[in-house]
Design an enzyme around this catalytic site. Sequence first.
Site, mmCIF file in Angstrom:
data_model
loop_
_atom_site.group_PDB
_atom_site.id
_atom_site.type_symbol
_atom_site.label_atom_id
_atom_site.label_comp_id
_atom_site.label_asym_id
_atom_site.label_seq_id
_atom_site.Cartn_x
_atom_site.Cartn_y
_atom_site.Cartn_z
ATOM 1 N N LYS A 23 -12.820 -5.431 16.885
ATOM 2 C CA LYS A 23 -11.760 -6.371 16.496
ATOM 3 C C LYS A 23 -11.872 -6.610 15.002
ATOM 4 O O LYS A 23 -12.971 -6.742 14.480
ATOM 5 C CB LYS A 23 -11.922 -7.689 17.253
ATOM 6 N N CYS A 48 -1.773 -8.795 3.610
ATOM 7 C CA CYS A 48 -1.107 -7.777 4.419
ATOM 8 C C CYS A 48 -0.962 -8.213 5.872
ATOM 9 O O CYS A 48 -1.890 -8.747 6.466
ATOM 10 C CB CYS A 48 -1.915 -6.475 4.359
ATOM 11 N N CYS A 50 1.013 -5.832 7.780
ATOM 12 C CA CYS A 50 1.533 -4.602 8.387
ATOM 13 C C CYS A 50 0.418 -3.633 8.787
ATOM 14 O O CYS A 50 0.688 -2.623 9.412
ATOM 15 C CB CYS A 50 2.501 -3.900 7.441
ATOM 16 N N CYS A 59 -2.144 -7.248 0.361
ATOM 17 C CA CYS A 59 -0.985 -6.355 0.406
ATOM 18 C C CYS A 59 -0.999 -5.437 -0.818
ATOM 19 O O CYS A 59 -1.254 -5.896 -1.926
ATOM 20 C CB CYS A 59 0.285 -7.209 0.416
ATOM 21 N N HIS A 63 3.838 -1.779 3.019
ATOM 22 C CA HIS A 63 4.810 -2.177 4.046
ATOM 23 C C HIS A 63 6.197 -1.611 3.744
ATOM 24 O O HIS A 63 6.976 -1.370 4.665
ATOM 25 C CB HIS A 63 4.867 -3.706 4.180
HETATM 26 FE FE1 FES Z 1 0.911 -4.658 4.496
HETATM 27 FE FE2 FES Z 1 2.274 -5.298 2.337
HETATM 28 S S1 FES Z 1 2.244 -6.313 4.216
HETATM 29 S S2 FES Z 1 0.934 -3.657 2.608
#
Ligand code: FES
Length: 81
Positions: A23, A48, A50, A59, A63
């Site tokens: 996890k 981030c 994504c 990030c 994304h």
């Molecule tokens: Fe994952 Fe931007 S939200 S790289």
Amino acid sequence: LAVTLMPKSSGQINNLILKNEAKVATVCPLKDIEDTVNSSDKGVVAYCRCWRSSTFPLCDGSHVKHNKATGDNTGPLVIKK
Ligand code: FES
């Protein structure tokens, strides 16, 4: 904040980050977040959501590519000063 729950899919969301771990839980003490925001040029920090960032948990803009490729609409959690 309204949250819409989507049905579970059989696909994995995380195909990149710490795949050898059972996890992935990222602990960010509030002090570290404040220090990061205060030291950034724009007074913001983006985390981030994504699971595609090469600088996870921050990030890196990945994304955008993910959204274009999949039609998804993911984006970061942005914390402002
Ligand atoms: Fe994952 Fe931007 S939200 S790289």
